[in-house]
Design a protein around this motif. Sequence first.
Motif, mmCIF file in Angstrom:
data_model
loop_
_atom_site.group_PDB
_atom_site.id
_atom_site.type_symbol
_atom_site.label_atom_id
_atom_site.label_comp_id
_atom_site.label_asym_id
_atom_site.label_seq_id
_atom_site.Cartn_x
_atom_site.Cartn_y
_atom_site.Cartn_z
ATOM 1 N N MET A 267 0.808 -1.224 0.000
ATOM 2 C CA MET A 267 0.000 0.000 0.000
ATOM 3 C C MET A 267 0.843 1.276 0.000
ATOM 4 N N GLN A 268 2.068 1.170 -0.424
ATOM 5 C CA GLN A 268 2.956 2.338 -0.356
ATOM 6 C C GLN A 268 2.423 3.517 -1.164
ATOM 7 N N GLN A 269 2.001 3.287 -2.412
ATOM 8 C CA GLN A 269 1.499 4.389 -3.247
ATOM 9 C C GLN A 269 0.218 4.984 -2.671
ATOM 10 N N ALA A 270 -0.667 4.130 -2.165
ATOM 11 C CA ALA A 270 -1.922 4.624 -1.578
ATOM 12 C C ALA A 270 -1.634 5.481 -0.352
ATOM 13 N N LEU A 271 -0.664 5.072 0.461
ATOM 14 C CA LEU A 271 -0.338 5.848 1.662
ATOM 15 C C LEU A 271 0.378 7.142 1.310
ATOM 16 N N GLN A 272 1.094 7.170 0.185
ATOM 17 C CA GLN A 272 1.667 8.430 -0.282
ATOM 18 C C GLN A 272 0.557 9.414 -0.629
#
Length: 443
Positions: free
Chosen positions: A192-197
């Motif tokens: 979920m790295q991009q979503a959390l960005q």
Amino acid sequence: MSFIADKQTLEDMNMLGKYNHHSIFNLFNKVKTTGGEKLLQQMFQTPLTDAELINKRSRTFAYFQSTQITFPCSNEQFGAMENYLSGSIGKFFPGVIIYHASKKLQAAVLRDEEYPKLQNGLQQTIAVLRQCKAFISQFEEKARQKHPFYDELQMVKTILSDPKLEWLNKAQSGQSSLLNTARYDYLLRHTMQQALQTVMDTFYMLDVYLAVANLAREKQWNFATALPNGTNLFTATELRHPNINKAVANPVSFNSDSNLIFLTGANMAGKSTFMKAFGINVYLAHMGFPVAANNMEFSVKQGIYTSINVPDNLDMGLSHFYAEVLRVKKVAEEVSSGKNLVIIFDELFKGTNVKDAYDATLAVTAAFSEYRNCLFIISTHIIEAGEVLKHQSNIQSLYLPTIMNGSVPTYTYQLETGISADRHGMMIIENEGILELLEAQIN
């Protein structure tokens, strides 16, 4: 299309500069996070040229101005989460488990600090995500209806409500087991790295909106209405310099049939301050930011050029006068290319003799005024040029008066119609006793 404002213009108006305590940027820089500050800098460097986008941003600021909402996290918390999420992690979960086991062993045997730091970053990130989720729930309860920032917060809500993050509310504070640490780490920094960005970027945006809105409420500033370009309209009541406490306000009005202000007045009467106030508010309005003015409406422009503090350039062998000429030439090229611009000239051609300054000021002002798609403010001490130009219907003759209390000049800083007749230079010199000082030294 980006809004045009070159280095000279930005310096004349003192717009930018994080470390310049008197800059307009620093006036607005009340954000809580480093990411918010970067976004604020970007907004200052890229004003908008689309009326719809300008008005949308203004509506969002105005909405938050009407609320009493505070940003939910500190810069330290957000910084810890950003540092944590920016770290690399393996693409496959078994490898992540091995990585964590290795780091935990190194921490136990070699007293390596990396594993405790990783666990701390994870716990800080979990805490921030919980605060963000709680903030959105509380904010929705207060808002009770759709607002200008609704879509952005709903997107964050959708991300934080993802079933993959259900464990957020259940995760225990403090150190987790090796398996849980590896599982949470893999999910947050890989899956979920991009979503959390996106979550962080949205809260950085929220940080800017709240900081600017709070300043607008504190200063009792307002929001301008942007109109499509082509009408060449500008109107404002009580326009003032945003960085001067208790600044004197003035009305300003332009249209295609009255597109140039020819401004006269004595030194210290406030000409430069008024022109800077106008330019700064035009710039802020194109950002969609609050302005130090009332009832402001403006046709969107493609850019702004000023010539207020033009320096000479000894390295290039340029005198002050020639530097002025090159500046006017640059602006003439831009205006004659058909761009819709705001132009501010303070004391045209002050680097040459009075006769040349008169001829040049008269000719250049008359020529520029014919470009009815642009707005101009031109100030001068050459009041004789104003006597000729005042007969042109599209030129407004305005001045800032000097009132003499005996031999002491005072200034209202209030615009009046007409051309200044003030000639108090010698009186001020005499008041300072300069001639007596020199004569005393001779005797």
